[in-house]
Design a protein around this motif. Sequence first.
Motif, PDB file in Angstrom:
ATOM      1  N   UNK A 230      -3.852  -0.966 -15.913  1.00  8.36           N
ATOM      2  CA  UNK A 230      -3.604  -0.295 -14.778  1.00  8.36           C
ATOM      3  C   UNK A 230      -2.119   0.068 -15.014  1.00  8.36           C
ATOM      4  N   UNK A 231      -1.212  -0.504 -15.531  1.00 12.64           N
ATOM      5  CA  UNK A 231       0.236   0.144 -15.532  1.00 12.64           C
ATOM      6  C   UNK A 231       0.296   1.494 -16.160  1.00 12.64           C
ATOM      7  N   UNK A 232      -0.624   1.536 -17.210  1.00  5.10           N
ATOM      8  CA  UNK A 232      -0.642   2.930 -17.927  1.00  5.10           C
ATOM      9  C   UNK A 232      -1.096   3.976 -17.363  1.00  5.10           C
ATOM     10  N   UNK A 233      -2.330   3.577 -16.363  1.00  2.00           N
ATOM     11  CA  UNK A 233      -2.818   4.649 -15.313  1.00  2.00           C
ATOM     12  C   UNK A 233      -1.708   5.025 -14.292  1.00  2.00           C
ATOM     13  N   UNK A 234      -1.108   4.058 -13.922  1.00  2.00           N
ATOM     14  CA  UNK A 234      -0.104   4.275 -12.766  1.00  2.00           C
ATOM     15  C   UNK A 234       0.963   5.190 -13.213  1.00  2.00           C
ATOM     16  N   UNK A 235       1.291   5.153 -14.568  1.00  2.00           N
ATOM     17  CA  UNK A 235       2.361   5.794 -15.068  1.00  2.00           C
ATOM     18  C   UNK A 235       1.986   7.092 -15.236  1.00  2.00           C
ATOM     19  N   UNK A 236       0.757   7.654 -15.209  1.00  2.00           N
ATOM     20  CA  UNK A 236       0.243   8.998 -15.338  1.00  2.00           C
ATOM     21  C   UNK A 236       0.948   9.999 -14.097  1.00  2.00           C
ATOM     22  N   UNK A 238       3.603   8.748 -12.514  1.00  4.19           N
ATOM     23  CA  UNK A 238       4.969   8.673 -12.513  1.00  4.19           C
ATOM     24  C   UNK A 238       5.458   7.182 -11.960  1.00  4.19           C
ATOM     25  N   UNK A 239       4.415   6.491 -11.613  1.00  9.98           N
ATOM     26  CA  UNK A 239       4.700   5.097 -10.753  1.00  9.98           C
ATOM     27  C   UNK A 239       4.925   4.116 -11.843  1.00  9.98           C
ATOM     28  N   UNK A 240       5.980   3.418 -11.717  1.00  8.69           N
ATOM     29  CA  UNK A 240       6.500   2.055 -12.607  1.00  8.69           C
ATOM     30  C   UNK A 240       5.558   0.958 -12.119  1.00  8.69           C
ATOM     31  N   UNK A 241       5.429  -0.122 -12.756  1.00  6.57           N
ATOM     32  CA  UNK A 241       4.617  -1.411 -12.626  1.00  6.57           C
ATOM     33  C   UNK A 241       5.450  -2.365 -12.836  1.00  6.57           C
ATOM     34  N   UNK A 242       5.259  -3.323 -11.757  1.00  2.00           N
ATOM     35  CA  UNK A 242       5.706  -4.693 -12.012  1.00  2.00           C
ATOM     36  C   UNK A 242       4.642  -5.916 -11.932  1.00  2.00           C
ATOM     37  N   UNK A 243       4.634  -6.617 -12.986  1.00  2.00           N
ATOM     38  CA  UNK A 243       3.814  -7.743 -12.877  1.00  2.00           C
ATOM     39  C   UNK A 243       4.523  -9.133 -12.555  1.00  2.00           C
ATOM     40  N   UNK A 244       4.176  -9.771 -11.742  1.00  2.00           N
ATOM     41  CA  UNK A 244       5.211 -11.111 -11.195  1.00  2.00           C
ATOM     42  C   UNK A 244       4.285 -12.059 -10.433  1.00  2.00           C
ATOM     43  N   UNK A 245       4.831 -13.373 -10.555  1.00  2.00           N
ATOM     44  CA  UNK A 245       4.151 -14.386 -10.077  1.00  2.00           C
ATOM     45  C   UNK A 245       4.195 -14.247  -8.580  1.00  2.00           C
ATOM     46  N   UNK A 246       3.155 -14.242  -7.693  1.00  2.00           N
ATOM     47  CA  UNK A 246       2.937 -14.255  -6.235  1.00  2.00           C
ATOM     48  C   UNK A 246       3.374 -15.743  -5.807  1.00  2.00           C
ATOM     49  N   UNK A 247       3.652 -16.490  -6.440  1.00  2.00           N
ATOM     50  CA  UNK A 247       3.966 -17.985  -6.216  1.00  2.00           C
ATOM     51  C   UNK A 247       5.471 -18.124  -6.390  1.00  2.00           C
ATOM     52  N   UNK A 248       6.310 -16.974  -6.907  1.00  2.00           N
ATOM     53  CA  UNK A 248       7.751 -16.821  -7.024  1.00  2.00           C
ATOM     54  C   UNK A 248       8.313 -16.997  -5.429  1.00  2.00           C
ATOM     55  N   UNK A 249       9.231 -17.969  -5.094  1.00  2.00           N
ATOM     56  CA  UNK A 249       9.603 -17.678  -3.555  1.00  2.00           C
ATOM     57  C   UNK A 249      10.315 -16.329  -3.374  1.00  2.00           C
ATOM     58  N   UNK A 250       9.878 -15.670  -2.261  1.00  2.00           N
ATOM     59  CA  UNK A 250      10.558 -14.478  -1.746  1.00  2.00           C
ATOM     60  C   UNK A 250      10.711 -13.389  -2.871  1.00  2.00           C
ATOM     61  N   UNK A 251       9.287 -13.408  -3.503  1.00  3.24           N
ATOM     62  CA  UNK A 251       9.356 -12.482  -4.770  1.00  3.24           C
ATOM     63  C   UNK A 251       9.399 -11.061  -4.216  1.00  3.24           C
ATOM     64  N   UNK A 252       8.936 -10.468  -3.356  1.00  3.99           N
ATOM     65  CA  UNK A 252       9.132  -9.070  -2.921  1.00  3.99           C
ATOM     66  C   UNK A 252      10.265  -8.600  -2.627  1.00  3.99           C
TER      67      UNK A 252
END
Length: 378
Positions: A230-236, A238-252
């Motif tokens: 998905x990150x490779x597709x998004x990069x086409x 020009x979008x960057x991608x972040x993969x992170x834990x949704x359980x991380x407090x206040x992640x966004x």
Amino acid sequence: MTGGDEGGSLVAGARRLVVKIGSSLVTNEGRGLDAEAIARWAAGMAALREAGAEVVLVTSGAIAAGMQRLGWSKRPGAIHELQAAAAVGQMGLVQAWESAFAQHALHTAQVLLTHDDLADRRRYLNARSTLRTLIALGVVPIVNENDTVTTDEIRVGDNDTLGALVANLIEADVLVLLTDQQGLYTADPRKDPAATLVRHARAGDPALESMAGGAGSAIGRGGMLTKIHAAKRAARSGANTVIASGREPGVLMRLAAGEAIGTHLAAATATLAARKQWLADHVQIAGRLTLDDGAVRALTHDGKSLLPIGVVAVAGRFERGEVVGCFTRDGREIARGLVNYSAEDATRIARKPSSQIDALLGYVDETELIHRDNLVLL
């Protein structure tokens, strides 16, 4: 590629984000919808909106929520049962998000898409126009795959790919994939104690695929490999991608504040530049629009969109969404772009002000014949 904290967050300063949240997070590993978690993520996205960012949510969980409502403990294999579960679960899923965002005085809109919607030129532009309009109205679009009608895709449950397609569709700056993992590791940390978290890398780096693990949870079907793809597709686009834990407090908000949480995969090309390059690379064009001097000047010097009134002639047979060339009266191609009207309709509205499109055609798709975001100068 690095395992350190270098580089900061790719989310910091992003103007438009697509946030994808996986099934295991939305459903608390299949034990019904997790209303508290949904409320926390809605609060995070509301805070992003308050800070000036535009947000589109891609949410998994319809099938899992339907399974819980129907009392099924195991994901069925039959397509018609999966579709039924999706139809039942979608009601509760959207209701949960609507209620959560309402606490922040935000309206939401349900948008169900299939991969075919984004492969067809006309439906692609329709979906794009709808999402852009919702964003402009201050509404949070809630996107999910239309699992009640899909067949092959439903076996994959791959909303990571859908998130990338939506990022391409709206020209997002960042795709945020929230999952139950911390990010991408150099090896499976459950098997290799020496595995380290990949903090920063280039989207599309072949080495990433060899690091990605297998299947995800028993409820969802996405694994780390689908996120790398998905990150490779998004990069086409020009979008960057972040993969992170949704359980991380206040992640966004922490990501938006510059904290390097999870794995950050940078696109090699800027968003607008990537889209323009894609348009410029079209070897064949479906039609020709001849412009008057005023329209040529508006495009080349003023950075404007192409309006119908500036077109003096239409040639070729093309449909809405195809790539057409823009030519001067002496035959020099100055630009090309995705046209908003078919050749027949373009001919009818040529030399006319945009205010007359409805009277001439009986409908208005766009006020521009080619929007400047879909046009590249040559």
